[in-house]
Scaffold this motif. Structure first.
Motif, PDB file in Angstrom:
ATOM      1  N   GLY A 109       0.823  -1.207   0.000  1.00 23.08           N
ATOM      2  CA  GLY A 109       0.000   0.000   0.000  1.00 23.08           C
ATOM      3  C   GLY A 109       0.858   1.257   0.000  1.00 23.08           C
ATOM      4  N   ALA A 110       0.588   2.155  -0.953  1.00 24.68           N
ATOM      5  CA  ALA A 110       1.352   3.413  -1.056  1.00 24.68           C
ATOM      6  C   ALA A 110       0.470   4.607  -0.744  1.00 24.68           C
ATOM      7  N   GLY A 111      -0.424   4.440   0.244  1.00 27.09           N
ATOM      8  CA  GLY A 111      -1.160   5.595   0.755  1.00 27.09           C
ATOM      9  C   GLY A 111      -0.275   6.309   1.772  1.00 27.09           C
ATOM     10  N   LEU A 123       4.627  -1.919  -2.497  1.00 26.13           N
ATOM     11  CA  LEU A 123       3.872  -2.548  -3.587  1.00 26.13           C
ATOM     12  C   LEU A 123       2.476  -1.940  -3.630  1.00 26.13           C
ATOM     13  N   ASP A 124       2.086  -1.400  -4.758  1.00 25.24           N
ATOM     14  CA  ASP A 124       0.734  -0.826  -4.912  1.00 25.24           C
ATOM     15  C   ASP A 124       0.462  -0.692  -6.410  1.00 25.24           C
ATOM     16  N   PRO A 125      -0.701  -1.154  -6.879  1.00 19.80           N
ATOM     17  CA  PRO A 125      -0.979  -1.005  -8.313  1.00 19.80           C
ATOM     18  C   PRO A 125      -1.160   0.452  -8.715  1.00 19.80           C
ATOM     19  N   GLN A 126      -1.460   1.310  -7.742  1.00 13.39           N
ATOM     20  CA  GLN A 126      -1.690   2.725  -8.053  1.00 13.39           C
ATOM     21  C   GLN A 126      -0.485   3.552  -7.619  1.00 13.39           C
ATOM     22  N   PRO A 127      -0.296   4.717  -8.237  1.00 21.53           N
ATOM     23  CA  PRO A 127       0.776   5.606  -7.765  1.00 21.53           C
ATOM     24  C   PRO A 127       0.494   6.095  -6.350  1.00 21.53           C
ATOM     25  N   ALA A 172      -0.456  -2.280   4.764  1.00 21.33           N
ATOM     26  CA  ALA A 172      -0.970  -0.901   4.915  1.00 21.33           C
ATOM     27  C   ALA A 172      -1.821  -0.569   3.690  1.00 21.33           C
ATOM     28  N   ALA A 173      -2.775  -1.442   3.394  1.00 21.11           N
ATOM     29  CA  ALA A 173      -3.577  -1.283   2.170  1.00 21.11           C
ATOM     30  C   ALA A 173      -4.925  -0.621   2.460  1.00 21.11           C
ATOM     31  N   GLY A 174      -4.983   0.185   3.502  1.00 23.70           N
ATOM     32  CA  GLY A 174      -6.179   0.965   3.796  1.00 23.70           C
ATOM     33  C   GLY A 174      -7.425   0.094   3.856  1.00 23.70           C
ATOM     34  N   GLY A 224     -15.886  18.593   2.066  1.00 21.58           N
ATOM     35  CA  GLY A 224     -15.793  17.129   2.183  1.00 21.58           C
ATOM     36  C   GLY A 224     -16.529  16.591   3.390  1.00 21.58           C
ATOM     37  N   GLY A 225     -16.906  15.343   3.315  1.00 24.37           N
ATOM     38  CA  GLY A 225     -17.547  14.697   4.464  1.00 24.37           C
ATOM     39  C   GLY A 225     -18.352  13.492   4.033  1.00 24.37           C
ATOM     40  N   SER A 226     -19.353  13.132   4.843  1.00 31.10           N
ATOM     41  CA  SER A 226     -20.280  12.046   4.560  1.00 31.10           C
ATOM     42  C   SER A 226     -19.706  10.695   4.991  1.00 31.10           C
ATOM     43  N   MET A 243     -15.082  10.397  -4.586  1.00 28.28           N
ATOM     44  CA  MET A 243     -15.459   9.501  -3.483  1.00 28.28           C
ATOM     45  C   MET A 243     -14.227   8.697  -3.079  1.00 28.28           C
ATOM     46  N   GLY A 244     -14.033   8.484  -1.781  1.00 25.78           N
ATOM     47  CA  GLY A 244     -12.905   7.678  -1.310  1.00 25.78           C
ATOM     48  C   GLY A 244     -13.332   6.775  -0.166  1.00 25.78           C
ATOM     49  N   CYS A 245     -12.549   5.726   0.063  1.00 25.48           N
ATOM     50  CA  CYS A 245     -12.919   4.692   1.047  1.00 25.48           C
ATOM     51  C   CYS A 245     -12.059   4.815   2.296  1.00 25.48           C
ATOM     52  N   ARG A 246     -12.606   5.411   3.349  1.00 25.10           N
ATOM     53  CA  ARG A 246     -11.868   5.442   4.628  1.00 25.10           C
ATOM     54  C   ARG A 246     -11.781   4.019   5.166  1.00 25.10           C
ATOM     55  N   PRO A 247     -10.596   3.626   5.659  1.00 28.23           N
ATOM     56  CA  PRO A 247     -10.476   2.292   6.273  1.00 28.23           C
ATOM     57  C   PRO A 247     -10.897   2.400   7.741  1.00 28.23           C
ATOM     58  N   GLY A 277      -6.642   0.981   9.068  1.00 33.79           N
ATOM     59  CA  GLY A 277      -7.877   1.200   9.837  1.00 33.79           C
ATOM     60  C   GLY A 277      -7.927   2.560  10.516  1.00 33.79           C
ATOM     61  N   HIS A 278      -7.308   3.569   9.926  1.00 36.03           N
ATOM     62  CA  HIS A 278      -7.213   4.876  10.588  1.00 36.03           C
ATOM     63  C   HIS A 278      -8.448   5.749  10.411  1.00 36.03           C
ATOM     64  N   GLY A 279      -9.436   5.268   9.691  1.00 37.46           N
ATOM     65  CA  GLY A 279     -10.730   5.950   9.623  1.00 37.46           C
ATOM     66  C   GLY A 279     -10.639   7.410   9.220  1.00 37.46           C
ATOM     67  N   GLN A 280     -11.193   8.265  10.093  1.00 35.17           N
ATOM     68  CA  GLN A 280     -11.307   9.703   9.788  1.00 35.17           C
ATOM     69  C   GLN A 280      -9.987  10.450   9.959  1.00 35.17           C
ATOM     70  N   VAL A 281      -8.974   9.792  10.563  1.00 29.47           N
ATOM     71  CA  VAL A 281      -7.754  10.535  10.931  1.00 29.47           C
ATOM     72  C   VAL A 281      -6.462   9.871  10.444  1.00 29.47           C
ATOM     73  N   GLY A 282      -6.517   9.329   9.241  1.00 33.71           N
ATOM     74  CA  GLY A 282      -5.331   8.654   8.697  1.00 33.71           C
ATOM     75  C   GLY A 282      -4.236   9.624   8.306  1.00 33.71           C
ATOM     76  N   LEU A 283      -4.614  10.775   7.759  1.00 30.98           N
ATOM     77  CA  LEU A 283      -3.589  11.775   7.439  1.00 30.98           C
ATOM     78  C   LEU A 283      -2.930  12.234   8.750  1.00 30.98           C
ATOM     79  N   THR A 284      -3.747  12.488   9.748  1.00 27.43           N
ATOM     80  CA  THR A 284      -3.231  12.973  11.030  1.00 27.43           C
ATOM     81  C   THR A 284      -2.219  12.001  11.632  1.00 27.43           C
TER      82      THR A 284
HETATM   83  C1  LIG Z   1     -13.795  12.601   2.488  1.00 28.62           C
HETATM   84  C2  LIG Z   1     -12.635  12.256   3.379  1.00 28.62           C
HETATM   85  C3  LIG Z   1     -12.064  13.238   4.164  1.00 28.62           C
HETATM   86  C4  LIG Z   1     -11.015  12.928   5.036  1.00 28.62           C
HETATM   87  N1  LIG Z   1     -10.409  13.931   5.734  1.00 28.62           N
HETATM   88  C5  LIG Z   1      -9.372  13.659   6.572  1.00 28.62           C
HETATM   89  C6  LIG Z   1      -8.717  14.705   7.268  1.00 28.62           C
HETATM   90  O1  LIG Z   1      -9.036  15.877   7.119  1.00 28.62           O
HETATM   91  N2  LIG Z   1      -7.720  14.373   8.132  1.00 28.62           N
HETATM   92  C7  LIG Z   1      -7.329  13.064   8.326  1.00 28.62           C
HETATM   93  O2  LIG Z   1      -6.443  12.815   9.144  1.00 28.62           O
HETATM   94  N3  LIG Z   1      -7.895  12.055   7.622  1.00 28.62           N
HETATM   95  C8  LIG Z   1      -8.906  12.329   6.747  1.00 28.62           C
HETATM   96  N4  LIG Z   1      -9.504  11.330   6.045  1.00 28.62           N
HETATM   97  C9  LIG Z   1      -9.062   9.940   6.274  1.00 28.62           C
HETATM   98  C10 LIG Z   1      -7.739   9.653   5.583  1.00 28.62           C
HETATM   99  O3  LIG Z   1      -7.750  10.153   4.274  1.00 28.62           O
HETATM  100  C11 LIG Z   1      -7.500   8.141   5.581  1.00 28.62           C
HETATM  101  O4  LIG Z   1      -7.635   7.617   6.886  1.00 28.62           O
HETATM  102  C12 LIG Z   1      -6.087   7.813   5.105  1.00 28.62           C
HETATM  103  O5  LIG Z   1      -5.772   8.489   3.923  1.00 28.62           O
HETATM  104  C13 LIG Z   1      -5.943   6.307   4.900  1.00 28.62           C
HETATM  105  O6  LIG Z   1      -4.661   6.083   4.386  1.00 28.62           O
HETATM  106  P1  LIG Z   1      -4.183   4.625   3.970  1.00 28.62           P
HETATM  107  O7  LIG Z   1      -2.811   4.775   3.479  1.00 28.62           O
HETATM  108  O8  LIG Z   1      -4.484   3.676   5.080  1.00 28.62           O
HETATM  109  O9  LIG Z   1      -5.218   4.205   2.820  1.00 28.62           O
HETATM  110  P2  LIG Z   1      -5.306   4.659   1.306  1.00 28.62           P
HETATM  111  O10 LIG Z   1      -4.899   6.074   1.117  1.00 28.62           O
HETATM  112  O11 LIG Z   1      -6.671   4.329   0.833  1.00 28.62           O
HETATM  113  O12 LIG Z   1      -4.209   3.773   0.583  1.00 28.62           O
HETATM  114  C14 LIG Z   1      -4.327   2.379   0.501  1.00 28.62           C
HETATM  115  C15 LIG Z   1      -3.526   1.921  -0.691  1.00 28.62           C
HETATM  116  O13 LIG Z   1      -3.511   0.503  -0.700  1.00 28.62           O
HETATM  117  C16 LIG Z   1      -3.506   0.104  -2.046  1.00 28.62           C
HETATM  118  N5  LIG Z   1      -3.915  -1.287  -2.177  1.00 28.62           N
HETATM  119  C17 LIG Z   1      -5.166  -1.808  -2.039  1.00 28.62           C
HETATM  120  N6  LIG Z   1      -5.148  -3.135  -2.271  1.00 28.62           N
HETATM  121  C18 LIG Z   1      -3.862  -3.469  -2.529  1.00 28.62           C
HETATM  122  C19 LIG Z   1      -3.196  -4.692  -2.862  1.00 28.62           C
HETATM  123  N7  LIG Z   1      -3.863  -5.845  -2.949  1.00 28.62           N
HETATM  124  N8  LIG Z   1      -1.860  -4.678  -3.095  1.00 28.62           N
HETATM  125  C20 LIG Z   1      -1.160  -3.511  -2.994  1.00 28.62           C
HETATM  126  N9  LIG Z   1      -1.741  -2.320  -2.695  1.00 28.62           N
HETATM  127  C21 LIG Z   1      -3.064  -2.307  -2.470  1.00 28.62           C
HETATM  128  C22 LIG Z   1      -4.467   1.071  -2.714  1.00 28.62           C
HETATM  129  O14 LIG Z   1      -4.246   1.099  -4.121  1.00 28.62           O
HETATM  130  C23 LIG Z   1      -4.129   2.381  -2.025  1.00 28.62           C
HETATM  131  O15 LIG Z   1      -3.175   3.129  -2.735  1.00 28.62           O
HETATM  132  C24 LIG Z   1     -10.543  11.598   5.134  1.00 28.62           C
HETATM  133  C25 LIG Z   1     -11.099  10.606   4.317  1.00 28.62           C
HETATM  134  C26 LIG Z   1     -12.121  10.932   3.436  1.00 28.62           C
HETATM  135  C27 LIG Z   1     -12.685   9.852   2.560  1.00 28.62           C
END
Ligand SMILES: Cc1cc2nc3c(=O)[nH]c(=O)nc-3n(C[C@H](O)[C@H](O)[C@H](O)COP(=O)(O)OP(=O)(O)OC[C@H]3O[C@@H](n4cnc5c(N)ncnc54)[C@H](O)[C@@H]3O)c2cc1C
Length: 421
Positions: A17-19, A39-43, A259-261, A317-319, A357-361, A384-391
């Motif tokens: 996961g490259a989030g 490893l991540d299929p997306q940039p 770390a695949a969200g 943003g929200g919902s 639209m995006g998928c909060r974990p 699984g960082h939900g609403q605060v993954g960036l934080t």
């Molecule tokens: C509308 C909205 C507003 C938000 N606002 C805030 C905010 O203001 N502050 C804050 O702290 N958080 C906020 N969040 C939450 C935050 O964005 C997320 O919690 C955080 O970005 C999650 O990061 P992540 O790296 O876990 O997941 P992601 O960013 O979703 O990254 C997961 C990655 O895993 C990759 N992946 C999936 N399957 C595979 C696989 N099989 N093999 C390899 N890679 C894979 C995906 O391609 C993706 O790139 C918000 C979320 C939303 C939707």
């Protein structure tokens, strides 16, 4: 104890996961001398970072499942465009998660959740600091504060025990304002705003997508590898995966960080852990020419909607929508967000806005899993960082590196362990 088992020496590590979470884990592991491949299929950043609200929400310590919520949820869900909805076709699938979510609203778990989120957020910006400095991204983290506003006395009264009383008791700096005080801070706010809470310590990013890219570029510059490959499965040995399979081939790392969200659940299962992860889908509208300006990000406490001034314009943003990771977006929810934007900022121009639209974990207790696998010593979980993954991405990366090294962790990681459910 498993946490003490870390064996210090440099290893080949695969981060899935490259989030923002995967990249922060990769950077911290790289700082420890490990050879890291992401490893991540997306940039980098194409998941949630592409469209989140950009707030480093150092004050967001209140778990979403607040005491008494059980009585409010049915009312919330009656409005199909309200801030929380479960699509009828997804109700049965979401039910176990929702029941755990309601169980987390009991006073004891709720207070424990607050303490665990507070512990993370207290270290959030400090943990980011070395990564941000190394990437030269200091100007992307702006510590200007955050303004929570309410037009309804009832909504304010509902949130005050947590967002004001509990938060200030915990030591979070905040200032309670009336409508006039809120408008003195942000003159564009509607005259209908009657209450405000200003949190001066909060920072925001004007481009959270670019922020991940800049961190990822630094990781590459320092010898890290990012491969555009989707992980499809594992060959398991007694200590963890001996082979990581991807759509493009196979890898044989010493350790794996998942770390695949929102997509982590089936992969965690293959790695021996059942974790009740679901997604709270969120939406945004990006308004390129809003014609009103905000000095600081604003959150409507009535409608749970964030208005963030960004490099590209104003993001509304929200919902929270339960429909799984695969269902098509319902952009009527963005129209609703735009209408809230007009209500909070009467002069707003929404011409030419784009929708996302995006998928909060999300986990039902509002806490992430940041843990060594309870089953395999070479496997680590960071999702699984939900609403605060960036934080909380920076502190997550730091904790994962500490767990892998067997060093004492910056904060007690017990509340985030994978086998707590
Ligand atoms: C509308 C909205 C507003 C938000 N606002 C805030 C905010 O203001 N502050 C804050 O702290 N958080 C906020 N969040 C939450 C935050 O964005 C997320 O919690 C955080 O970005 C999650 O990061 P992540 O790296 O876990 O997941 P992601 O960013 O979703 O990254 C997961 C990655 O895993 C990759 N992946 C999936 N399957 C595979 C696989 N099989 N093999 C390899 N890679 C894979 C995906 O391609 C993706 O790139 C918000 C979320 C939303 C939707």
């Amino acid at each position: 104890m498993a946490e003490a088992e870390g064996n210090g020496g440099p290893r080949q590590v695969a981060v899935i996961g490259a989030g923002i979470i995967g990249i922060c884990c990769a950077l911290y592991l790289q700082r420890d001398g490990h050879q890291v491949t992401v490893l991540d299929p997306q940039p980098p950043g194409e998941g949630c970072s592409r469209g989140n609200s950009g707030i480093f929400a150092l004050v967001h310590c209140v778990p979403d499942s607040t005491p008494g919520l059980v009585w409010q949820v049915p009312g919330m869900m009656l409005d199909p465009l309200g801030p929380l909805i479960v699509r009828p076709s997804y109700l049965l699938k979401a039910l176990p998660w929702l029941l755990r979510f309601l169980a987390a609203s009991r006073r004891g778990p709720f207070e424990a959740g607050f303490a665990a989120l507070y512990a993370m957020t207290q270290h959030a910006l400090v943990a980011y600091q070395p990564l941000v400095e190394s990437a030269g991204a200091q100007d992307m983290v702006r510590k200007q504060g955050w303004l929570l506003v309410f037009e309804s006395d009832e909504s304010f009264a509902k949130e005050k025990p947590y967002k004001v009383d509990m938060s200030s008791r915990a030591g979070i700096r905040l200032e309670v304002l009336d409508g006039k005080g809120a408008r003195e801070l942000e003159p564009a706010l509607s005259p209908s705003i009657r209450h405000g809470v200003f949190y001066p310590e909060v920072a925001h990013s004007t481009d959270p997508f670019r922020f991940v890219q800049v961190l990822a570029e630094d990781f590459r510059r320092k010898g890290g590898t990012i491969l555009a490959e989707r992980v499809t499965g594992f060959e398991m040995g007694p200590r963890g995966p001996t082979v990581v399979h991807t759509e493009a081939g196979r890898h044989t790392p010493d350790s794996v960080v998942l770390a695949a969200g929102a997509y982590s659940k089936p992969l965690a299962r293959m790695l021996g852990s059942r974790i009740p992860l679901d997604t709270e889908r969120g939406y945004h509208a990006m308004l390129p020419d809003p014609r009103v300006s905000l000095k600081v990000p604003v959150m409507s406490g009535d409608f749970h909607c964030a208005l963030t001034p960004m490099a590209e314009g104003l993001r509304v943003g929200g919902s929270v929508e339960f429909a799984g990771v695969h269902a098509a977006p319902n952009y009527a929810r963005v129209d609703k967000l735009v209408s809230v934007g007009h209500r909070v900022l009467p002069g707003l121009n929404d011409a030419g806005h784009t929708r996302w639209m995006g998928c909060r974990p999300s986990l039902p207790d509002s806490l992430p899993v940041v843990s060594r696998s309870p089953r395999y010593p070479t496997v680590y979980f960071a999702f699984g960082h939900g609403q605060v993954g960036l934080t909380n991405a920076g502190i997550t990366g730091k904790l994962i590196a500490e767990l892998m090294a067997g060093r004492p962790t910056t904060i007690d990681t017990t509340p985030y362990r994978a086998d707590r459910f």
